[in-house]
Scaffold this motif. Structure first.
Motif, mmCIF file in Angstrom:
data_model
loop_
_atom_site.group_PDB
_atom_site.id
_atom_site.type_symbol
_atom_site.label_atom_id
_atom_site.label_comp_id
_atom_site.label_asym_id
_atom_site.label_seq_id
_atom_site.Cartn_x
_atom_site.Cartn_y
_atom_site.Cartn_z
ATOM 1 N N SER A 33 64.687 45.254 -12.329
ATOM 2 C CA SER A 33 64.168 44.842 -11.032
ATOM 3 C C SER A 33 63.733 43.385 -11.134
ATOM 4 O O SER A 33 62.925 43.033 -11.992
ATOM 5 C CB SER A 33 62.961 45.703 -10.645
ATOM 6 N N LYS A 34 64.302 42.559 -10.293
ATOM 7 C CA LYS A 34 63.941 41.142 -10.212
ATOM 8 C C LYS A 34 64.079 40.419 -11.558
ATOM 9 O O LYS A 34 63.101 39.995 -12.166
ATOM 10 C CB LYS A 34 62.533 40.990 -9.651
ATOM 11 N N ASN A 35 65.319 40.263 -11.964
ATOM 12 C CA ASN A 35 65.658 39.526 -13.176
ATOM 13 C C ASN A 35 66.630 38.403 -12.774
ATOM 14 O O ASN A 35 67.845 38.521 -12.942
ATOM 15 C CB ASN A 35 66.284 40.471 -14.206
ATOM 16 N N PRO A 36 66.104 37.306 -12.202
ATOM 17 C CA PRO A 36 66.961 36.301 -11.576
ATOM 18 C C PRO A 36 67.884 35.546 -12.529
ATOM 19 O O PRO A 36 68.988 35.177 -12.133
ATOM 20 C CB PRO A 36 65.971 35.345 -10.913
ATOM 21 N N ASN A 37 67.472 35.332 -13.763
ATOM 22 C CA ASN A 37 68.328 34.575 -14.669
ATOM 23 C C ASN A 37 69.506 35.415 -15.164
ATOM 24 O O ASN A 37 70.618 34.894 -15.309
ATOM 25 C CB ASN A 37 67.516 34.002 -15.822
ATOM 26 N N LEU A 38 69.272 36.698 -15.377
ATOM 27 C CA LEU A 38 70.389 37.596 -15.695
ATOM 28 C C LEU A 38 71.357 37.640 -14.515
ATOM 29 O O LEU A 38 72.571 37.580 -14.685
ATOM 30 C CB LEU A 38 69.874 39.002 -16.009
ATOM 31 N N GLU A 39 70.806 37.723 -13.321
ATOM 32 C CA GLU A 39 71.631 37.733 -12.105
ATOM 33 C C GLU A 39 72.481 36.463 -12.010
ATOM 34 O O GLU A 39 73.654 36.520 -11.648
ATOM 35 C CB GLU A 39 70.729 37.875 -10.871
ATOM 36 N N GLN A 40 71.905 35.334 -12.368
ATOM 37 C CA GLN A 40 72.655 34.076 -12.310
ATOM 38 C C GLN A 40 73.806 34.081 -13.308
ATOM 39 O O GLN A 40 74.915 33.646 -12.994
ATOM 40 C CB GLN A 40 71.734 32.878 -12.569
ATOM 41 N N PHE A 41 73.546 34.581 -14.520
ATOM 42 C CA PHE A 41 74.618 34.691 -15.508
ATOM 43 C C PHE A 41 75.762 35.542 -14.952
ATOM 44 O O PHE A 41 76.930 35.183 -15.049
ATOM 45 C CB PHE A 41 74.101 35.297 -16.819
ATOM 46 N N MET A 42 75.407 36.688 -14.376
ATOM 47 C CA MET A 42 76.429 37.604 -13.864
ATOM 48 C C MET A 42 77.164 37.008 -12.663
ATOM 49 O O MET A 42 78.377 37.189 -12.528
ATOM 50 C CB MET A 42 75.801 38.940 -13.485
ATOM 51 N N ALA A 43 76.451 36.300 -11.804
ATOM 52 C CA ALA A 43 77.104 35.651 -10.663
ATOM 53 C C ALA A 43 78.104 34.606 -11.156
ATOM 54 O O ALA A 43 79.237 34.536 -10.668
ATOM 55 C CB ALA A 43 76.065 35.012 -9.745
ATOM 56 N N ASP A 44 77.692 33.803 -12.127
ATOM 57 C CA ASP A 44 78.599 32.798 -12.691
ATOM 58 C C ASP A 44 79.834 33.474 -13.293
ATOM 59 O O ASP A 44 80.957 33.019 -13.091
ATOM 60 C CB ASP A 44 77.887 31.973 -13.763
ATOM 61 N N LEU A 45 79.608 34.563 -14.031
ATOM 62 C CA LEU A 45 80.712 35.293 -14.651
ATOM 63 C C LEU A 45 81.644 35.866 -13.583
ATOM 64 O O LEU A 45 82.879 35.797 -13.714
ATOM 65 C CB LEU A 45 80.153 36.417 -15.533
ATOM 66 N N TYR A 46 81.068 36.412 -12.539
ATOM 67 C CA TYR A 46 81.842 36.977 -11.431
ATOM 68 C C TYR A 46 82.799 35.930 -10.847
ATOM 69 O O TYR A 46 83.987 36.194 -10.673
ATOM 70 C CB TYR A 46 80.884 37.495 -10.356
ATOM 71 N N PHE A 47 82.285 34.752 -10.554
ATOM 72 C CA PHE A 47 83.133 33.716 -9.962
ATOM 73 C C PHE A 47 84.131 33.150 -10.980
ATOM 74 O O PHE A 47 85.265 32.825 -10.619
ATOM 75 C CB PHE A 47 82.284 32.620 -9.321
ATOM 76 N N GLU A 48 83.749 33.065 -12.254
ATOM 77 C CA GLU A 48 84.691 32.637 -13.298
ATOM 78 C C GLU A 48 85.875 33.603 -13.401
ATOM 79 O O GLU A 48 86.993 33.189 -13.693
ATOM 80 C CB GLU A 48 83.995 32.564 -14.662
#
Length: 123
Positions: A33-48
């Motif tokens: 719950s509310k782990n913004p930096n992990l979310e950012q890693f995953m978002a970057d990976l998603y778009f890559e």
């Protein structure tokens, strides 16, 4: 209300590493719950990996063995990319550090056993 993130394993095949569907049962490996930096890693990976959604919300991204190794290194060295958003909460890297390392070990074990692993979240 806030960022809810999940790591799942499942048996099956899919043709894409993002925005895929699968049939069959899945097992929840972890919840954050509310782990913004992990979310950012995953978002970057998603778009890559070719993700086409306008924003990374309710999307799926498959984690391969190398993705998990990279993420483990970033978590251990406190070098996750900085993320944020209205619903994402503040930096929680230290709070979730050991928990995330264990979740990634579970994910690596699932892959080793022939399962596939993906991350998804919603906010």
């Amino acid at each position: 209300m806030g960022l809810d993130s999940y790591l799942y394993s499942y048996k099956g095949k899919n043709r894409k590493e993002v925005d895929f569907t699968h049939s069959g049962e899945e097992e929840q490996l972890h919840y954050w719950s509310k782990n913004p930096n992990l979310e950012q890693f995953m978002a970057d990976l998603y778009f890559e990996k070719g993700g086409q959604a306008p924003c990374f919300n309710c999307c799926r991204v498959e984690l391969k063995e190398q993705d998990i190794k990279t993420l483990q290194e970033l978590v251990i060295s406190d070098k996750l990319p900085t993320g944020g958003g209205f619903f994402h909460g503040g930096n929680s890297d230290e709070h979730y550090k050991e928990e995330t390392i264990e979740a990634l070990k579970d994910a690596a074990n699932a892959i080793e056993e022939g399962d596939r692993v993906y991350y998804t979240s919603w906010w």
